[in-house]
Motif scaffolding. Sequence first.
Motif, PDB file in Angstrom:
ATOM      1  N   GLU A  15       0.623  -1.372  -0.013  1.00 31.98           N
ATOM      2  CA  GLU A  15       0.014  -0.095  -0.029  1.00 31.98           C
ATOM      3  C   GLU A  15       1.050   1.277   0.161  1.00 31.98           C
ATOM      4  O   GLU A  15       0.723   2.060  -1.437  1.00 31.98           O
ATOM      5  CB  GLU A  15      -1.305   0.037   1.078  1.00 31.98           C
ATOM      6  N   THR A  16       2.138   1.150   0.597  1.00 39.86           N
ATOM      7  CA  THR A  16       2.354   2.503   0.561  1.00 39.86           C
ATOM      8  C   THR A  16       3.448   2.901  -0.644  1.00 39.86           C
ATOM      9  O   THR A  16       3.688   3.447  -1.131  1.00 39.86           O
ATOM     10  CB  THR A  16       4.147   2.330   2.016  1.00 39.86           C
ATOM     11  N   VAL A  17       3.866   1.746  -0.984  1.00 42.95           N
ATOM     12  CA  VAL A  17       4.356   1.777  -2.663  1.00 42.95           C
ATOM     13  C   VAL A  17       3.217   1.985  -3.314  1.00 42.95           C
ATOM     14  O   VAL A  17       4.120   3.453  -4.023  1.00 42.95           O
ATOM     15  CB  VAL A  17       5.238   0.574  -2.948  1.00 42.95           C
ATOM     16  N   ASP A  18       1.937   1.131  -3.462  1.00 45.65           N
ATOM     17  CA  ASP A  18       0.904   2.314  -4.230  1.00 45.65           C
ATOM     18  C   ASP A  18       0.794   3.688  -4.150  1.00 45.65           C
ATOM     19  O   ASP A  18       0.016   4.767  -5.007  1.00 45.65           O
ATOM     20  CB  ASP A  18      -0.347   1.275  -3.958  1.00 45.65           C
ATOM     21  N   VAL A  19       0.789   4.309  -3.211  1.00 41.94           N
ATOM     22  CA  VAL A  19       0.452   5.412  -2.686  1.00 41.94           C
ATOM     23  C   VAL A  19       1.691   6.155  -3.433  1.00 41.94           C
ATOM     24  O   VAL A  19       1.451   7.658  -4.038  1.00 41.94           O
ATOM     25  CB  VAL A  19       0.053   5.948  -1.482  1.00 41.94           C
ATOM     26  N   ILE A  20       3.301   5.683  -3.217  1.00 47.28           N
ATOM     27  CA  ILE A  20       3.744   6.556  -3.536  1.00 47.28           C
ATOM     28  C   ILE A  20       3.784   6.960  -4.943  1.00 47.28           C
ATOM     29  O   ILE A  20       4.644   7.682  -5.814  1.00 47.28           O
ATOM     30  CB  ILE A  20       5.393   6.468  -2.504  1.00 47.28           C
ATOM     31  N   HIS A  21       3.579   5.816  -5.950  1.00 45.52           N
ATOM     32  CA  HIS A  21       3.281   5.595  -7.209  1.00 45.52           C
ATOM     33  C   HIS A  21       2.330   6.818  -7.751  1.00 45.52           C
ATOM     34  O   HIS A  21       2.590   7.605  -8.453  1.00 45.52           O
ATOM     35  CB  HIS A  21       3.017   4.402  -7.705  1.00 45.52           C
ATOM     36  N   PHE A  22       1.504   6.958  -6.486  1.00 50.47           N
ATOM     37  CA  PHE A  22       0.737   7.553  -6.593  1.00 50.47           C
ATOM     38  C   PHE A  22       0.817   9.180  -6.722  1.00 50.47           C
ATOM     39  O   PHE A  22       0.801   9.944  -8.141  1.00 50.47           O
ATOM     40  CB  PHE A  22      -0.686   7.426  -6.187  1.00 50.47           C
ATOM     41  N   LEU A  39      -2.354   7.701 -15.273  1.00 56.47           N
ATOM     42  CA  LEU A  39      -2.635   8.308 -13.921  1.00 56.47           C
ATOM     43  C   LEU A  39      -4.097   7.808 -12.852  1.00 56.47           C
ATOM     44  O   LEU A  39      -4.218   8.048 -11.733  1.00 56.47           O
ATOM     45  CB  LEU A  39      -2.729   9.754 -14.183  1.00 56.47           C
ATOM     46  N   MET A  40      -5.493   7.829 -13.888  1.00 54.54           N
ATOM     47  CA  MET A  40      -6.180   7.350 -13.082  1.00 54.54           C
ATOM     48  C   MET A  40      -6.396   6.052 -12.702  1.00 54.54           C
ATOM     49  O   MET A  40      -6.867   5.574 -11.549  1.00 54.54           O
ATOM     50  CB  MET A  40      -7.551   7.041 -14.350  1.00 54.54           C
ATOM     51  N   THR A  41      -6.362   4.828 -13.247  1.00 55.17           N
ATOM     52  CA  THR A  41      -5.996   3.712 -12.343  1.00 55.17           C
ATOM     53  C   THR A  41      -4.852   3.758 -10.852  1.00 55.17           C
ATOM     54  O   THR A  41      -5.151   3.078 -10.419  1.00 55.17           O
ATOM     55  CB  THR A  41      -4.416   2.967 -13.663  1.00 55.17           C
ATOM     56  N   ALA A  42      -3.644   4.646 -11.357  1.00 57.30           N
ATOM     57  CA  ALA A  42      -2.772   5.401  -9.741  1.00 57.30           C
ATOM     58  C   ALA A  42      -3.617   5.508  -9.075  1.00 57.30           C
ATOM     59  O   ALA A  42      -3.847   5.380  -7.635  1.00 57.30           O
ATOM     60  CB  ALA A  42      -2.086   5.780 -10.010  1.00 57.30           C
ATOM     61  N   ARG A  45      -5.965   2.738  -6.985  1.00 56.86           N
ATOM     62  CA  ARG A  45      -5.335   2.041  -6.195  1.00 56.86           C
ATOM     63  C   ARG A  45      -5.504   3.029  -4.994  1.00 56.86           C
ATOM     64  O   ARG A  45      -5.659   2.381  -3.673  1.00 56.86           O
ATOM     65  CB  ARG A  45      -4.414   1.552  -7.227  1.00 56.86           C
ATOM     66  N   PHE A  46      -4.937   4.195  -4.824  1.00 56.47           N
ATOM     67  CA  PHE A  46      -4.841   5.310  -4.228  1.00 56.47           C
ATOM     68  C   PHE A  46      -6.128   5.395  -3.151  1.00 56.47           C
ATOM     69  O   PHE A  46      -5.994   5.124  -2.317  1.00 56.47           O
ATOM     70  CB  PHE A  46      -4.610   7.109  -4.538  1.00 56.47           C
ATOM     71  N   LYS A  47      -7.190   5.474  -4.311  1.00 58.48           N
ATOM     72  CA  LYS A  47      -8.789   5.359  -2.933  1.00 58.48           C
ATOM     73  C   LYS A  47      -8.878   4.412  -2.713  1.00 58.48           C
ATOM     74  O   LYS A  47     -10.253   4.468  -1.506  1.00 58.48           O
ATOM     75  CB  LYS A  47      -9.650   5.932  -4.500  1.00 58.48           C
ATOM     76  N   GLU A  48      -8.846   2.749  -2.754  1.00 59.60           N
ATOM     77  CA  GLU A  48      -9.048   1.667  -2.397  1.00 59.60           C
ATOM     78  C   GLU A  48      -7.714   1.704  -1.056  1.00 59.60           C
ATOM     79  O   GLU A  48      -8.247   1.384   0.423  1.00 59.60           O
ATOM     80  CB  GLU A  48      -8.223   0.651  -2.650  1.00 59.60           C
ATOM     81  N   VAL A  74      -4.937  18.201  -9.865  1.00 60.90           N
ATOM     82  CA  VAL A  74      -4.303  17.093 -10.991  1.00 60.90           C
ATOM     83  C   VAL A  74      -5.183  15.671 -11.388  1.00 60.90           C
ATOM     84  O   VAL A  74      -6.454  15.688 -12.986  1.00 60.90           O
ATOM     85  CB  VAL A  74      -3.352  16.554 -10.860  1.00 60.90           C
ATOM     86  N   ILE A  75      -6.011  15.128 -10.396  1.00 64.76           N
ATOM     87  CA  ILE A  75      -7.130  14.634 -10.649  1.00 64.76           C
ATOM     88  C   ILE A  75      -8.551  15.035 -11.514  1.00 64.76           C
ATOM     89  O   ILE A  75      -9.043  15.144 -12.199  1.00 64.76           O
ATOM     90  CB  ILE A  75      -7.878  13.485  -9.198  1.00 64.76           C
ATOM     91  N   LYS A  76      -8.278  16.651 -10.666  1.00 61.25           N
ATOM     92  CA  LYS A  76      -9.797  16.995 -11.986  1.00 61.25           C
ATOM     93  C   LYS A  76      -9.879  17.000 -13.192  1.00 61.25           C
ATOM     94  O   LYS A  76     -11.182  17.042 -14.270  1.00 61.25           O
ATOM     95  CB  LYS A  76      -9.876  18.227 -10.913  1.00 61.25           C
ATOM     96  N   LYS A  77      -8.739  18.165 -13.558  1.00 59.78           N
ATOM     97  CA  LYS A  77      -8.154  17.801 -14.931  1.00 59.78           C
ATOM     98  C   LYS A  77      -8.991  16.884 -15.811  1.00 59.78           C
ATOM     99  O   LYS A  77      -9.178  16.713 -16.874  1.00 59.78           O
ATOM    100  CB  LYS A  77      -7.270  18.356 -15.204  1.00 59.78           C
TER     101      LYS A  77
END
Length: 89
Positions: A15-22, A39-42, A45-48, A74-77
């Motif tokens: 989970e830490t690695v995935d958040v850092i990836h985001f 970006l949206m895939t990351a 995963r961050f929202k999970e 970034v996410i809004k755009k």
Amino acid sequence: MEYQYPISLDWNTEETVDVIHFFECIEKAYENGIDRTKLMTAYRRFKEIVPSKAEEKTICNEFEEVSGYSSYRVIKKAKDAEEVHLVKI
């Protein structure tokens, strides 16, 4: 990069690695642009890992404070421009 990513001690290593990836994806959106799908895939995963809006806001604000990069912008755009393949701020 002269800052640390905000992380929680409650997260496991994956989970830490995935958040850092985001957050790395957010950086790429500012620096060079990033593929919207990646970006949206990351982000999904961050929202999970961080399902709470309040916790998301806290973590993203901490990241923005140390990096100057706004995850929200970034996410809004990315959400607003569904036909765009490259997200760049």
